[in-house]
Scaffold this active site. Structure first.
Site, PDB file in Angstrom:
ATOM      1  N   ARG A  63     -40.723 -81.766 -14.792  1.00 43.14           N
ATOM      2  CA  ARG A  63     -41.103 -81.594 -16.195  1.00 43.14           C
ATOM      3  C   ARG A  63     -42.512 -82.136 -16.437  1.00 43.14           C
ATOM      4  O   ARG A  63     -42.735 -83.347 -16.415  1.00 43.14           O
ATOM      5  CB  ARG A  63     -40.125 -82.295 -17.137  1.00 43.14           C
ATOM      6  CG  ARG A  63     -40.531 -82.151 -18.602  1.00 43.14           C
ATOM      7  CD  ARG A  63     -39.415 -82.425 -19.592  1.00 43.14           C
ATOM      8  NE  ARG A  63     -38.989 -83.809 -19.628  1.00 43.14           N
ATOM      9  CZ  ARG A  63     -38.148 -84.304 -20.550  1.00 43.14           C
ATOM     10  NH1 ARG A  63     -37.642 -83.491 -21.472  1.00 43.14           N
ATOM     11  NH2 ARG A  63     -37.789 -85.559 -20.515  1.00 43.14           N
ATOM     12  N   ASP A  71     -35.460 -93.116 -24.264  1.00 44.31           N
ATOM     13  CA  ASP A  71     -36.755 -92.582 -23.863  1.00 44.31           C
ATOM     14  C   ASP A  71     -37.506 -92.219 -25.127  1.00 44.31           C
ATOM     15  O   ASP A  71     -37.102 -92.584 -26.237  1.00 44.31           O
ATOM     16  CB  ASP A  71     -36.602 -91.416 -22.892  1.00 44.31           C
ATOM     17  CG  ASP A  71     -35.938 -90.182 -23.511  1.00 44.31           C
ATOM     18  OD1 ASP A  71     -35.685 -90.167 -24.735  1.00 44.31           O
ATOM     19  OD2 ASP A  71     -35.695 -89.214 -22.765  1.00 44.31           O
TER      20      ASP A  71
END
Length: 554
Positions: free
Chosen positions: A167, A448
């Site tokens: 990613r 996160d």
């Protein structure tokens, strides 16, 4: 204005380049980065401006909806290109940053897929970015190992490993350590290009390919940009068109109305869609920030059983299966609870329930944040999905989603306890992020950037509209600021004066306080934090130049 530390391959690098980094930052690799940056940076800027213009329309009262100009795509009878063999079964995927130990453990974990993350679980320090690329370079060649303190050695196991889908960063993030023609390189291009240049052909020799996850997109035009980058990159390296495969995260509210279009733009390179549930919740708040009727309840009460999330996830499944590709479920942020068997089993039960809902709905795979949860998720999917996926067996033609279904506000109370937790999580996450860590276990959850954004935006929203909490009091700026100081004092006691003094608690609290007291909801928590990070990373003279580039000491 001080000069860059090095000019390599048409790229100005404004950061130290120790000898080991030169394996990644080769002239050829940086020429590749420079070519893509010159070709596509103007389009990135144009698309970011389109985002701002559309958000202004939402702020003025417009609501997201399906696009009339792409109706023919939604109603057309087309499918994406066939998937490669190693992407047919994706039943359990693990995500995490690209540090060396994580890469080894994730590949060995028994998951079908590992998503090395340069985005939400990564703090984009220069060290993290280039060491992450080095770790993936070695992992692709199966030469990666780590000698840890205490004598333990980590290395890859023999046999099958998890398939990697990398990613890169989203379009809103820039790589300010590197400039081309005086302009920072788009972070997504930088991450994609270095990984692709060094590893695509090796992965093909390994029987796999260059696979990606694409984050944070708000429009099919942003997918079109990625597709053009893929086509050009494959041409430059002499790799057949369609070798790259990419899964798009549906993690913004506008994207929920363009699922077919996302798949269509990437149809030669598509590996499906993923339900990026945490960012999606944040985007719901951000997109509808000017509508006082859309106020969220406590973060912990916004579960996947809420109607707006049920509509979103089932529409992903229906759309993907109609087009012959995977619909991947969302992340469970729960992690094992050490030292408390009862709490640990309760966490595992929640994961089982979450994954059971996903597989019975028709998802073809799911995400976990911790290796300890892979067996739990895998057991559920193995029991209810005997084949490699459910693309042809669960078309979900029974699903009919209207615009208002996707815009339905979640219900539940707004409590003082949740407010304090949101403040605590935001400060602790920012403190860790400023220290170089983008993935932090807090209160038995893996936090996160996406989960921290829900906390931050919820506090802003409650304060902006004076939400009444469970104690009967309306929220005011004075009360929020008092609670920020109280949480900061509590953290000082928790970690001790020495740790508090050497950490980043005060700048973290400053950023948070500034953002929640702002009259406008700022787009991303990490944008002002990144400016501080870059300014401090290599000393006090390392800062932003007038052109937006970055200069460092020699």
């Amino acid at each position: 204005m001080l000069p860059p530390q090095a000019e390599i391959g048409g790229v100005a690098v404004h950061a130290p380049i120790p000898p080991e980094f030169r394996r990644i930052l080769t002239p050829e690799a940086l020429q590749f980065v420079a070519h893509l940056a010159r070709c596509y940076t103007p389009r990135v800027e144009e698309l970011l401006q389109r985002r701002r213009e559309r958000q202004a329309r939402f702020d003025a009262g417009a609501k997201p909806d399906w696009l009339p100009e792409t109706k023919h795509i939604r109603e057309g009878n087309w499918k994406v290109a066939p998937l490669p063999a190693d992407l047919l079964d994706r039943r359990v995927e693990i995500t995490g940053p690209t540090d060396r130990k994580m890469v080894i453990n994730a590949l060995n974990s028994g998951a079908s897929v590992y998503m090395p993350d340069f985005e939400d679980s990564n703090c984009p320090t220069w060290k993290n970015l280039i060491e992450g690329q080095l770790n993936l370079y070695d992992a692709v060649r199966r030469t990666i190992s780590l000698a840890a303190p205490g004598g333990k050695t980590y290395r890859l196991k023999e046999g099958k490993l998890a398939v990697m889908l990398v990613r890169p960063r989203g379009w809103h993030l820039w790589e300010k350590h590197v400039t081309v023609s005086g302009h920072p390189v788009p972070g997504g291009i930088f991450d994609f290009a270095l990984y692709f240049f060094h590893n695509a052909k090796q992965q093909m020799q390994n029987g796999s390919g260059p696979y990606y996850y694409l984050p944070k997109m708000e429009s099919h035009l942003e997918c079109r940009l990625w597709n053009d980058i893929f086509v050009e990159s494959q041409r430059l390296l002499g790799i057949p068109k369609g070798t790259i495969k990419a899964t798009c995260l549906i993690e913004t509210l506008p994207a929920a109305f363009e699922m077919d279009e996302f798949l269509y733009e990437l149809r030669d390179h598509s590996a499906g869609l993923n339900c990026g549930r945490w960012d999606y919740m944040f985007s719901f708040i951000k997109t509808l920030r000017s509508d006082p009727s859309r106020i969220f309840p406590d973060r912990g009460l916004v579960g996947m059983d809420q109607p707006f999330l049920r509509a979103y996830t089932q529409l992903v499944i229906k759309t993907c299966h109609k087009r012959g590709v995977h619909a991947i479920g969302g992340m469970s942020a729960l992690i094992p609870v050490k030292g408390d068997a009862r709490a640990n089993e309760a966490a595992f039960d929640k994961v089982r329930t979450d994954k059971l809902r996903e597989v019975t709905d028709g998802h073809d795979g799911t995400w976990v944040a911790h290796p300890g949860l892979i067996p739990v998720a895998k057991e559920v999917f193995d029991k209810h999905m005997p084949g490699p996926n459910q693309i042809t067996s669960k078309l979900r033609q029974d699903v009919n989603v209207a615009r208002d279904d996707l815009l339905k506000v979640p219900t539940g109370p707004r409590t003082l306890g949740a407010l304090r937790n949101n403040i605590n999580v935001s400060i602790q996450y920012l403190e860790a992020w400023l220290g170089g860590n983008g993935c932090v276990p807090l209160h038995n959850l893996m936090e996160d950037a996406a989960t921290a954004e829900i906390s931050r935006s919820s506090v802003w929203q409650w304060l902006r509209y004076g939400a009444t909490l469970d104690d009967g009091q309306r929220l005011t700026a004075d009360r929020v600021n008092m609670l920020i100081q109280a949480e900061l004092d509590g953290l000082r006691k928790q970690v001790g004066d020495a740790r508090f003094a050497t950490g980043h608690y005060l700048p973290a609290a400053f950023i948070f306080r500034h953002m929640v007291n702002s009259t406008q909801l700022q787009d991303f928590l990490t944008l002002p934090a990144y400016d501080i990070l870059v300014a401090e990373e290599f000393g006090p003279t390392f800062g932003a130049g007038a052109s937006g580039g970055v200069r460092s000491r020699m």
